[in-house]
Design an enzyme around this catalytic site. Structure first.
Site, PDB file in Angstrom:
ATOM      1  N   GLN A   1       0.917  -1.276  -0.046  1.00 45.61           N
ATOM      2  CA  GLN A   1       0.040  -0.017  -0.083  1.00 45.61           C
ATOM      3  C   GLN A   1       0.824   1.337  -0.121  1.00 45.61           C
ATOM      4  OE1 GLN A   1      -3.861   0.187   0.018  1.00 45.61           O
ATOM      5  NE2 GLN A   1      -2.808  -1.441  -0.924  1.00 45.61           N
TER       6      GLN A   1
ATOM      7  N   GLU B   1      -4.089   5.549   1.574  1.00 42.07           N
ATOM      8  CA  GLU B   1      -3.827   6.899   0.904  1.00 42.07           C
ATOM      9  C   GLU B   1      -2.734   7.669   1.564  1.00 42.07           C
ATOM     10  OE1 GLU B   1      -8.179   8.357  -0.280  1.00 42.07           O
ATOM     11  OE2 GLU B   1      -8.221   7.053   1.380  1.00 42.07           O
TER      12      GLU B   1
HETATM   13 MO1  MOS Z   1     -10.312   6.553  -1.803  1.00 45.90          MO
HETATM   14  S1  MOS Z   1     -10.498   8.456  -2.959  1.00 45.90           S
HETATM   15  O1  MOS Z   1     -11.124   7.409  -0.349  1.00 45.90           O
HETATM   16  O2  MOS Z   1     -11.671   5.784  -2.648  1.00 45.90           O
END
Ligand code: MOS
Length: 677
Positions: free
Chosen positions: A573, A640
């Site tokens: 990730q 993210e």
């Molecule tokens: Mo991600 S942009 O929170 O799917």
């Protein structure tokens, strides 16, 4: 752990939405608007219907019934108004994919075009302050006196950074396969980041009770936000299947994906920073200008991370949005944090240079005690630890701060640093765990594995909770008939589903046979704390003084994300996110066509992403962070944060290499050369 579905994926046996074998399947193809604003005068289906194999043409000439309150992006054929170029205005259903595509080209659409405006500008007269920005934060915040702070500062920075329109490009295109059962139940195989959430959205759009819809998405080939909300292909497949009385499959082309699966808003961001002689911030102002469509307000939370990062007596953040004749922007890889931290962390680097301070040291000197904007205590925060550990591993202490002085032949060499952050949230989820006849454990949860390894992570979480070998745990996900789970988005999948899985396992231990859980109450009762993950990104670049090409020779990230559930999955990730950051920094850009509206970049020949040759040496590490205020696993999301900060670290390294700032992404050879000439 190795991925549980790794073998079926690499042998091609994993079934994706468009691949389910269904008897009597037909194919739909969308017809897209050629104008960016105006009205559909007339749709002439005649020429298309005369072609062989064509079964139906859907359009606003005979609108299929949909819920009145349907999301306008999903309310297909309900209106004659055109909101953007590429909007779906009709669709053809035929017995083969090729015939459907050919017939789509034969549908004649006449328009009344209007004047369009597709350009975001800082001085656009239509800019307004939204009520809230995603996913519900105040648009503006103000604490202290920014002007006074700037006036009192020993060093100030006042800069504008820009980021372009960006597009998610998952390997698996958006697809749906839908059919209606004899009893009126709708079945949809959809490319969704959440089967329960997509089921809810499809049911709402069609005006059906939820029980009448089932969504299955067992394998999803990437999404990054673009499959986080239901996309028009799912609705189109359902409507077309009803119209022809047969199953309908639709797979968007790569070009269509650019039009109808969302884009990241471009941003223009003004940063004003002031620091005293000791490098302590006296003021921080971050104002973000973004776009939305005329259909739906999507207000990206670009300046929100500035509320989390640094101690300052004066902090002002603001968002301004303008409605343009563009498709509605949508979720993309750390929406808000990613472009916002690019600008903030680039400006912090400029401040460090202006103040003659090391950029790692500048950040450490501005470490806050509590969350700067809210004053809330952090559940945990180890940004300083990440910066120190990253600096040590990267070899930062020997860095010569002078820009533009390291050269090997044509290559200028530089290094840069940036911080990263991402919220650590969770949402309510349900789960079921039960003992099978052979003594193995079945775990069911309406989760989605979009390539992240969720299936594997949840297996490990259940095995740990039950103290059994992972091989004895079988996780089922990706089906709305399973216990409801939230979307794989906002980096909160594992925290949300995992909480429910642990609770279900606890109930199973008590009961001996079966355990069910619903974490709605548990999530609602969470103490009010600032919960965020943090990280530090370090980059080394080599910039050709001849061609302006930037090569990222080294990337190193250190993250503090609570307990890491599985090291192998986590590393993937982080380095995946950092690789996306290389794309954001150097390559990715969708140009908007001012003349005709719509996007000029509409495929992977034009929209460049990093390939293996661009990804040289990427290392990801993490601190062991103990945080009991999160969830039963003690885990923060990791999907993210790897992206956040990477582009700034690279941009700062390009400055260090060349002595020139590029303040608009991507940092292309042309911009580098223009600057150095
Ligand atoms: Mo991600 S942009 O929170 O799917």
């Amino acid at each position: 752990m190795n991925r549980i579905e790794g073998r079926v994926k690499v042998t091609g046996l994993a079934t994706y939405a468009a691949e389910y074998p269904v008897e009597g399947v037909t194919y739909a193809c969308a017809v897209q608007s050629r104008i960016a604003r105006g009205r559909v005068k007339r749709v002439d289906a005649g020429p298309a219907l005369e072609l062989p194999g064509v079964l139906a043409v859907l359009s606003c000439e005979d609108p299929p019934p949909l819920a009145e309150d349907a999301d306008p992006e999903l309310a297909l054929f309900q209106s004659r108004e055109v909101a953007y170029r590429g909007q779906i205005v009709a669709a053809v259903v035929a017995d083969t994919y090729e015939r459907a595509r050919a017939a789509a080209g034969a549908v004649r659409v006449d328009y009344d075009p209007g004047d369009h405006d597709v350009t975001l500008r800082m001085d656009h007269p239509g800019l307004y302050r939204p009520e809230v920005v995603n996913p519900g934060y105040p648009a503006d915040t103000e604490k202290g006196d920014v002007e006074a702070g700037l006036a009192a500062a020993a060093t100030t920075v006042d800069v504008v950074y820009e980021t372009p329109v960006l597009h998610n490009n998952p390997m698996e295109p958006h697809a749906a396969l839908a059919y209606w059962d004899a009893d009126g139940r709708l079945m949809v195989y959809d490319t969704a980041q959440g089967s329960s959430t997509s089921r809810n959205m499809i049911a709402r759009t069609l005006g059906l009770p939820r029980e009448q819809v089932r969504v299955v998405s067992r394998h999803v080939g990437g999404g990054f936000g673009s499959k986080g909300t239901t996309r028009p292909q799912a609705i189109l497949a359902a409507l077309a299947a009803r119209a022809v009385g047969r199953p309908v499959k639709i797979v968007l082309t790569r070009q269509q994906m650019f039009d109808v699966t969302g884009h990241r808003t471009p941003t223009i961001q003004r940063l004003r920073l002031g620091a005293d002689a000791g490098g302590r911030l006296t003021a921080l102002e971050h104002v973000a200008y973004v776009q939305t469509s005329t259909l739906v307000e999507f207000a990206e939370q670009t300046a929100v991370p500035a509320r989390v990062m640094y101690a300052t007596p004066a902090l002002r953040t603001a968002h301004r949005v303008v409605r343009l004749d563009v498709a509605t922007p949508s979720w993309m890889r750390a929406p808000g944090e990613c472009p916002g931290m690019y600008a903030l962390e680039s400006a912090m680097d400029e401040l460090a240079c202006a103040a003659g301070l090391d950029p790692v040291e500048l950040r450490i000197r501005n470490e806050p005690e509590t969350e700067p904007d809210s004053g809330l205590p952090f559940s945990s925060r180890h940004l300083v630890g990440c910066l120190r550990e990253g600096a040590r591993r990267f070899g930062w202490e020997h860095r010569d701060p002078r820009p533009g002085v390291r050269r090997e032949g044509e290559w200028l060499i530089g290094t840069g640093v940036a911080a990263s952050t991402y919220p650590a949230r969770r949402a309510p989820s349900k789960a079921l765990a039960k003992v099978l006849d052979d003594g193995d454990i079945l775990v069911q949860v309406g989760a989605a594995d979009i390539g992240t390894g969720a299936r594997t992570a949840l297996t490990r979480i259940a095995a740990t909770a039950l103290n059994v070998a992972p091989e004895r745990v079988h996780v089922e996900l990706g089906d709305s008939d399973l216990p409801d789970g939230p979307v794989a988005g906002g980096s909160m999948g594992t925290a949300s589903w995992g909480s429910a899985v642990v609770r279900a396992c606890e109930e199973l231990v008590k009961d001996g046979k079966e355990g069910r859980a619903d974490t709605t109450d548990e999530v609602r009762k969470e103490a009010e704390l600032a919960r965020h993950a943090f990280g530090a990104q370090f980059a080394e670049v080599r910039v050709s003084a001849v061609t302006g090409e930037v090569r990222v020779s080294r990337l190193l990230g250190v993250f503090a994300c609570g307990h890491i559930v599985d090291a192998k999955l986590a590393r993937s990730q982080f380095i995946g996110g950092m690789t996306m950051g290389i794309g954001m920094a150097l390559m990715e850009e969708t140009l908007t066509d001012e003349e005709f509206g719509g996007f000029l970049h509409r495929d992977l020949a034009q929209y460049h992403i990093p390939v293996c040759a661009d990804v040289r040496d990427v290392e990801a590490y993490w601190l062991d962070e103990q945080d009991d205020a999160l969830n039963p696993m003690g885990a923060k999301g990791i999907g993210e944060i790897g992206i956040v900060g990477t582009a700034a670290a690279i941009g700062n390294a390009v400055f260090h290499a060349t002595g020139h700032r590029v303040r608009d992404l991507p940092i292309t050879p042309a911009k580098v050369l223009r600057n150095t000439e």
